[in-house]
Design an enzyme around this catalytic site. Structure first.
Site, PDB file in Angstrom:
ATOM      1  N   GLY A  67       0.817  -1.213   0.000  1.00  0.00           N
ATOM      2  CA  GLY A  67       0.000   0.000   0.000  1.00  0.00           C
ATOM      3  C   GLY A  67       0.849   1.261   0.000  1.00  0.00           C
ATOM      4  N   THR A  68       1.955   1.218   0.701  1.00  0.00           N
ATOM      5  CA  THR A  68       2.809   2.405   0.785  1.00  0.00           C
ATOM      6  C   THR A  68       3.318   2.794  -0.602  1.00  0.00           C
ATOM      7  OG1 THR A  68       3.462   1.831   3.024  1.00  0.00           O
ATOM      8  CG2 THR A  68       4.938   3.309   1.821  1.00  0.00           C
ATOM      9  N   ASN A 147      -7.603   3.945   9.207  1.00  0.00           N
ATOM     10  CA  ASN A 147      -6.988   2.765   9.824  1.00  0.00           C
ATOM     11  C   ASN A 147      -6.958   2.819  11.351  1.00  0.00           C
ATOM     12  OD1 ASN A 147      -5.120   4.889   9.015  1.00  0.00           O
ATOM     13  ND2 ASN A 147      -3.537   3.666   9.984  1.00  0.00           N
ATOM     14  N   GLN A 175      -7.748  -0.217   4.054  1.00  0.00           N
ATOM     15  CA  GLN A 175      -8.486  -0.745   5.206  1.00  0.00           C
ATOM     16  C   GLN A 175      -9.906  -1.185   4.850  1.00  0.00           C
ATOM     17  OE1 GLN A 175      -7.402  -1.572   8.141  1.00  0.00           O
ATOM     18  NE2 GLN A 175      -5.390  -0.612   8.135  1.00  0.00           N
ATOM     19  N   SER A 194      -3.830  -3.208  -0.423  1.00  0.00           N
ATOM     20  CA  SER A 194      -2.672  -3.947   0.068  1.00  0.00           C
ATOM     21  C   SER A 194      -3.125  -5.355   0.453  1.00  0.00           C
ATOM     22  CB  SER A 194      -2.110  -3.210   1.287  1.00  0.00           C
ATOM     23  OG  SER A 194      -1.095  -3.967   1.895  1.00  0.00           O
ATOM     24  N   HIS A 196      -1.875  -7.682   2.481  1.00  0.00           N
ATOM     25  CA  HIS A 196      -1.767  -8.247   3.835  1.00  0.00           C
ATOM     26  C   HIS A 196      -2.874  -7.810   4.784  1.00  0.00           C
ATOM     27  CE1 HIS A 196       0.149  -4.962   6.368  1.00  0.00           C
ATOM     28  NE2 HIS A 196       0.393  -4.470   5.174  1.00  0.00           N
ATOM     29  N   THR A 231      11.318  -6.826 -11.951  1.00  0.00           N
ATOM     30  CA  THR A 231      10.698  -8.099 -12.342  1.00  0.00           C
ATOM     31  C   THR A 231       9.448  -8.331 -11.493  1.00  0.00           C
ATOM     32  OG1 THR A 231      12.867  -8.960 -12.884  1.00  0.00           O
ATOM     33  CG2 THR A 231      11.105 -10.584 -12.584  1.00  0.00           C
ATOM     34  N   CYS A 312       1.723   1.567  12.939  1.00  0.00           N
ATOM     35  CA  CYS A 312       2.845   2.460  12.613  1.00  0.00           C
ATOM     36  C   CYS A 312       3.204   3.316  13.808  1.00  0.00           C
ATOM     37  CB  CYS A 312       2.500   3.399  11.473  1.00  0.00           C
ATOM     38  SG  CYS A 312       1.720   2.597  10.117  1.00  0.00           S
TER      39      CYS A 312
HETATM   40  C1  PLP Z   1      -4.851   3.172   5.264  1.00  0.00           C
HETATM   41  C2  PLP Z   1      -3.518   2.573   4.984  1.00  0.00           C
HETATM   42  N1  PLP Z   1      -2.854   2.943   3.884  1.00  0.00           N
HETATM   43  C3  PLP Z   1      -1.656   2.429   3.562  1.00  0.00           C
HETATM   44  C4  PLP Z   1      -1.052   1.486   4.365  1.00  0.00           C
HETATM   45  C5  PLP Z   1       0.288   0.938   3.980  1.00  0.00           C
HETATM   46  O1  PLP Z   1       0.154  -0.338   3.436  1.00  0.00           O
HETATM   47  P1  PLP Z   1       1.385  -1.352   3.411  1.00  0.00           P
HETATM   48  O2  PLP Z   1       1.575  -1.849   4.810  1.00  0.00           O
HETATM   49  O3  PLP Z   1       0.974  -2.459   2.479  1.00  0.00           O
HETATM   50  O4  PLP Z   1       2.562  -0.600   2.898  1.00  0.00           O
HETATM   51  C6  PLP Z   1      -1.693   1.073   5.542  1.00  0.00           C
HETATM   52  C7  PLP Z   1      -1.056   0.103   6.457  1.00  0.00           C
HETATM   53  O5  PLP Z   1      -1.303   0.086   7.644  1.00  0.00           O
HETATM   54  C8  PLP Z   1      -2.960   1.624   5.857  1.00  0.00           C
HETATM   55  O6  PLP Z   1      -3.626   1.264   6.957  1.00  0.00           O
END
Ligand code: PLP
Length: 367
Positions: A67-68, A147, A175, A194, A196, A231, A312
């Site tokens: 997600g990041t 989140n 989320q 994302s 996970h 890749t 985080c």
């Molecule tokens: C709302 C939101 N965006 C982005 C992310 C980042 O995702 P990733 O952990 O896959 O980098 C998170 C992760 O906690 C999230 O809660």
């Protein structure tokens, strides 16, 4: 252990792990290679891409490391491609750091950022958004579900407000994807997911787009139509598609959430932080005058895992930016915990949480 920290991450599904192992063993060739093994890997990759695009109702899917990276690609990608139209971007103070810090980086590059404020429930006002729009606005970036406290941004209304304007809408759906569908009339131009967070694998995400050109963030061999070099991991792509296909949140989550709200409200020092109408799978509450870490560790001793406001910020002693933005009264600020459900959560977990909380509260109430 009763695992109620699903917003930090989820346990991967067995079927997802099987897909990953099978694809790694059988489709190990580089999907860009011209031989038959490469073609077979490419077929699997493109089938995963089609499935994901279909399920999210988006045209194009770029695979990322999570997600990041997808949020970085959305903001930098749009900003650098459409800077000739304007350099103004709108987001919100309670977004994830993957958006907020990318916006900060763009600000240092000469872009102007408006960060919409929120009310005490974490809601933006559509009037604020309307007033923030400018002729040089190129992008609005808002998350679907927060989140930390579960607040839902009004994506359909925002999308209506932007209709007919040359402004892209990016939605961070990390989320909510696989848990809470976007309203049918929400029309994001860019969407972050994302794996996970939906019982898929860590280090795997996508940015889906509808008719948006993106300048690359990662430069290299030109994979993913030149937008995201490197890749492509076919096993991650296949596992992502599987996780999204199998995502099935329990229809009982709303009832469990309401039950916990009622139960926790009976404790004198507890305040419910998540607003009414927030996502059913996230419930943030705070205990007055007690540190969140103390409650988390007390619950852990009782076999229940939750977290302080976000993964985080949980190792960070600073109050989270979301808790500050909603102006939670000072005595509650350090005592926030987040309970979050996943597809494997069941009624027994909720009952065990209640018992564990009762026990922990008995200990801390005299403090
Ligand atoms: C709302 C939101 N965006 C982005 C992310 C980042 O995702 P990733 O952990 O896959 O980098 C998170 C992760 O906690 C999230 O809660």
């Amino acid at each position: 252990m009763i695992y109620l920290d699903n917003s930090a991450t989820t346990k991967p599904r067995e079927e997802v792990l099987e897909t990953f192992v099978k694809a790694s063993a059988q489709f190990y060739a580089n999907p860009a290679s011209l031989h038959t093994l490469g073609n077979a890997a490419e077929d699997l990759l493109e089938s995963a891409r089609r499935q994901i695009a279909g399920s999210l109702q988006m045209d194009t899917v770029y695979f990322t490391s999570g997600g990041t990276e997808a949020n970085n690609l959305a903001l930098f990608g749009v900003a650098h491609t459409y800077a000739h139209r304007g350099k103004h971007i709108i987001t919100c103070v309670t977004e994830h750091p993957a958006v907020l810090n990318t916006a900060l980086a763009l600000e240092r590059q000469g872009f102007e950022i408006t960060r919409l404020p929120v009310d005490e429930g974490g809601h933006i006002s559509l009037e604020d958004l309307q007033q923030a729009l400018r002729p040089d606005t190129i992008l609005v970036s808002l998350m679907h579900v927060n989140n930390e406290i579960g607040t839902i941004h009004p994506i359909a209304e925002v999308s209506r407000l932007l209709a007919g304007k040359r402004i892209f809408l990016h939605v961070d759906a990390v989320q909510s994807a696989g848990k809470l569908a976007l309203p049918a009339d929400a029309m994001p131009d860019l969407l972050t997911v994302s794996a996970h967070k939906l019982h898929g694998l860590k280090g795997s995400g996508i940015l889906a787009t509808n008719n948006v050109e993106l300048a690359p963030v990662l430069h290299g061999g030109g994979q993913e139509s030149g937008v995201r070099s490197g890749t492509v991991s076919v096993p991650h792509a296949a596992a992502f598609a599987k996780a999204l296909r199998l995502a099935t949140p329990s229809p009982d989550q709303r009832a469990w959430n309401n039950d916990l709200r009622t139960f926790l409200s009976t404790f004198e020092r507890v305040k419910i932080v998540s607003p009414q109408g927030a996502a059913p799978h996230i419930l943030a509450v705070a205990v007055r005058g007690v540190k969140g870490e103390v409650i988390v560790s007390g619950l852990q001793q009782q076999g229940v895992v939750v977290s302080t406001s976000s993964a985080c910020s949980s190792k960070n002693t600073k109050t989270s930016h979301v808790i500050e933005a909603i102006r939670l009264p000072q005595p509650y600020r350090n005592g926030v915990i987040r309970i979050s459900f996943g597809d494997f959560t069941n009624r027994t977990d909720i009952d065990k949480f209640k018992q564990a909380f009762q026990n922990v509260y008995e200990v801390i109430k005299g403090v």
